[in-house]
Scaffold this motif. Sequence first.
Motif, short mmCIF file in Angstrom:
data_model
loop_
_atom_site.label_atom_id
_atom_site.label_comp_id
_atom_site.label_asym_id
_atom_site.label_seq_id
_atom_site.Cartn_x
_atom_site.Cartn_y
_atom_site.Cartn_z
N GLU A 1 0.87 -1.12 0.07
CA GLU A 1 -0.07 0.05 -0.04
C GLU A 1 0.69 1.39 -0.07
O GLU A 1 0.69 2.27 -0.71
CB GLU A 1 -0.92 -0.09 1.00
CG GLU A 1 -2.01 0.87 1.15
CD GLU A 1 -2.72 1.00 2.43
OE1 GLU A 1 -3.65 1.65 2.83
OE2 GLU A 1 -2.61 -0.03 3.50
N ASN A 2 1.90 1.27 0.55
CA ASN A 2 2.99 2.33 0.80
C ASN A 2 4.02 2.35 -0.33
O ASN A 2 5.15 2.93 -0.15
CB ASN A 2 3.42 2.40 2.35
CG ASN A 2 4.15 1.10 2.60
OD1 ASN A 2 4.02 -0.09 1.99
ND2 ASN A 2 4.97 1.03 3.88
N GLU A 3 3.88 1.60 -1.48
CA GLU A 3 4.59 1.61 -2.45
C GLU A 3 5.20 3.11 -2.96
O GLU A 3 4.63 3.92 -3.06
CB GLU A 3 3.97 0.87 -3.82
CG GLU A 3 4.98 0.50 -4.74
CD GLU A 3 4.13 -0.51 -5.76
OE1 GLU A 3 2.93 -0.42 -5.95
OE2 GLU A 3 4.85 -1.28 -6.31
N VAL A 4 6.57 2.91 -3.10
CA VAL A 4 7.24 4.18 -3.71
C VAL A 4 7.99 4.11 -4.66
O VAL A 4 8.96 3.26 -4.61
CB VAL A 4 8.00 4.98 -2.36
CG1 VAL A 4 8.67 6.15 -2.86
CG2 VAL A 4 7.05 5.26 -1.35
N VAL A 5 7.77 4.77 -5.73
CA VAL A 5 8.81 4.69 -6.75
C VAL A 5 9.66 5.91 -7.09
O VAL A 5 9.07 7.25 -7.03
CB VAL A 5 8.35 4.31 -8.37
CG1 VAL A 5 9.05 4.40 -9.23
CG2 VAL A 5 7.46 3.15 -7.76
N LEU A 6 11.02 5.88 -7.33
CA LEU A 6 11.80 6.88 -7.41
C LEU A 6 12.68 6.95 -8.61
O LEU A 6 13.19 5.78 -8.94
CB LEU A 6 12.77 7.10 -6.15
CG LEU A 6 12.43 7.04 -4.78
CD1 LEU A 6 13.68 7.12 -4.01
CD2 LEU A 6 11.77 8.41 -4.61
N GLN A 7 12.71 7.81 -9.58
CA GLN A 7 13.16 7.73 -10.62
C GLN A 7 14.12 9.09 -10.76
O GLN A 7 13.80 10.18 -11.04
CB GLN A 7 12.39 7.66 -12.10
CG GLN A 7 13.10 7.67 -13.29
CD GLN A 7 13.36 6.34 -13.64
OE1 GLN A 7 12.52 5.43 -13.42
NE2 GLN A 7 14.73 6.33 -14.15
N THR A 8 15.30 8.80 -10.84
CA THR A 8 16.33 10.06 -10.33
C THR A 8 16.89 10.75 -11.75
O THR A 8 17.62 9.80 -12.30
CB THR A 8 17.43 9.72 -9.41
OG1 THR A 8 17.02 8.93 -8.08
CG2 THR A 8 18.30 10.70 -8.95
N GLY A 9 16.78 11.98 -11.71
CA GLY A 9 17.70 12.49 -12.80
C GLY A 9 18.73 12.97 -12.39
O GLY A 9 19.11 13.43 -11.44
N VAL A 10 19.93 12.56 -13.22
CA VAL A 10 21.39 13.06 -12.83
C VAL A 10 21.76 14.20 -13.70
O VAL A 10 21.74 13.80 -14.83
CB VAL A 10 22.22 11.82 -12.86
CG1 VAL A 10 23.85 12.07 -12.71
CG2 VAL A 10 21.80 10.94 -11.84
N PHE A 11 22.10 15.24 -13.20
CA PHE A 11 22.68 16.30 -14.01
C PHE A 11 24.10 16.69 -13.39
O PHE A 11 24.15 17.37 -12.46
CB PHE A 11 21.69 17.47 -14.03
CG PHE A 11 20.45 17.28 -14.72
CD1 PHE A 11 19.64 16.49 -14.10
CD2 PHE A 11 20.41 17.62 -16.17
CE1 PHE A 11 18.40 16.10 -14.97
CE2 PHE A 11 19.05 17.32 -16.97
CZ PHE A 11 18.12 16.42 -16.34
N SER A 12 24.99 16.35 -14.03
CA SER A 12 26.52 16.61 -13.35
C SER A 12 26.89 17.81 -14.07
O SER A 12 26.69 17.95 -14.88
CB SER A 12 27.54 15.16 -13.61
OG SER A 12 27.45 15.22 -15.18
N ARG A 13 28.01 18.46 -13.40
CA ARG A 13 28.42 19.36 -13.84
C ARG A 13 29.20 19.21 -14.97
O ARG A 13 28.97 19.92 -16.16
CB ARG A 13 29.62 19.86 -12.87
CG ARG A 13 30.77 20.92 -13.07
CD ARG A 13 30.00 22.47 -13.71
NE ARG A 13 29.63 23.05 -12.49
CZ ARG A 13 29.35 24.33 -12.67
NH1 ARG A 13 29.39 24.92 -13.86
NH2 ARG A 13 28.62 25.14 -11.61
#
Length: 356
Positions: free
Chosen positions: A150-162
């Motif tokens: 019920e407490n499912e969480v999805v993270l999709q991380t954007g990576v912006f390096s210098r």
Amino acid sequence: MKIYKIAVIPGDGIGTEVVTEGVKVLERVAELDGRFRFEFTWFPWGCEYYHKHGVMMDEDGIDRLREFDAIFLGAVGSPDVPDHISLRGLLLRIRQGFDQYVNLRPVKLLKGAPCPLAGVAREDIDMMVIRENSEGEYSGMGDWLFRGKENEVVLQTGVFSRKGVERIIRYAYEMAHRENKTLTSVSKSNALNYSMVFWDQVFAEVGKEYPDVKTQVVNVDAAALFFVKQPQKFQVVVTSNLFGDILTDLGAAIAGGMGLAAGANLNPERKFPSMFEPIHGSAPDIMGKGIANPLASVWSASQMLDFFGYEEWGAKVLGAVEDLMVDGSVLSPDMGGTATTREVGDAVVRRLEAMA
Ligand code: NAD
Ligand code: IPM
Ligand code: MN
């Protein structure tokens, strides 16, 4: 004689159909020129390979590709393999593995190409979209917590390096400076309060080194509007991985269709092979019918010729494509014709022969 070693990855669906025509054109160009030739090595990687071997490409695939001068790809993806497995396992693995951080996607209305926009002159659609191709929204980082709960969480991380942001923006400024064009950064800092604020900051910083380049910053939603309503606003365009992906399908729609849109995945330092491909996918809806338009693959072949320093041949190939479209008698169904994939490829070759 100079020999270029090319790895050919037809992939899936119409990828296998169109790549043959691109190879045909490259072979004929080399014969007509006489100073160089291509040596093609075909790799069977793709979704069928996945069904047989459980992998999209061999484990040592990247190492084996490393020795080639370039990669020529058809398309990847099949309805019977989840897209995130097939694309991450082959296409994106090559782009990221070989640090092909520049994705050059011309959005240019060639002579004779169909355009759905009313009241637009051909010269109004002539841009180069430079898409960041190694990180950003495509980093592949994230997590899937409490799966199915019920407490499912999805993270999709954007990576912006210098490093990543600076090098793509600098590449774009260099092109705009060299070609005396305006430069547009497509952003979205009103909502993306880390990644795109940083992107805008780097765009302004690098811009100080190029005082001669006229710039504008446009949010991606507005850019989508202006691509349709005022495409002449854009010349060189630089943007992030996902925005560039979406905008270049829109670009294809206004400049001849998916059957004509090409792209080059470049490692500009030439430390690794670069990859040339149509921007369209495997088109399961028309695969196996022999009616796919090979002109996007042919255009990407012309980008490869440019990359190897044969710009005169790159231009001739595009010229042959234009002639074909202006003539109109040998076109595939997506362009309103009745010709097969092979007939279109053959017609391009005949035109090149006539030019030479
Ligand atoms: P798609 O580009 O394959 O097809 C979209 C539409 O354009 C379809 O109606 C198709 O018939 C048409 N079309 C595309 N290329 C054409 C051509 N050369 N000639 C005539 N018509 C053409 O996009 P999609 O349907 O979203 O994706 C199908 C599969 O391809 C999915 O698995 C997707 O992930 C994959 N894909 C791969 C690549 C790649 O390998 N570079 C790019 C995009 C999508
Ligand atoms: C493209 C494609 C790919 C992308 C997919 C198939 C991963 O859409 O080359 O435009 O998003 O880069
Ligand atoms: Mn795409």
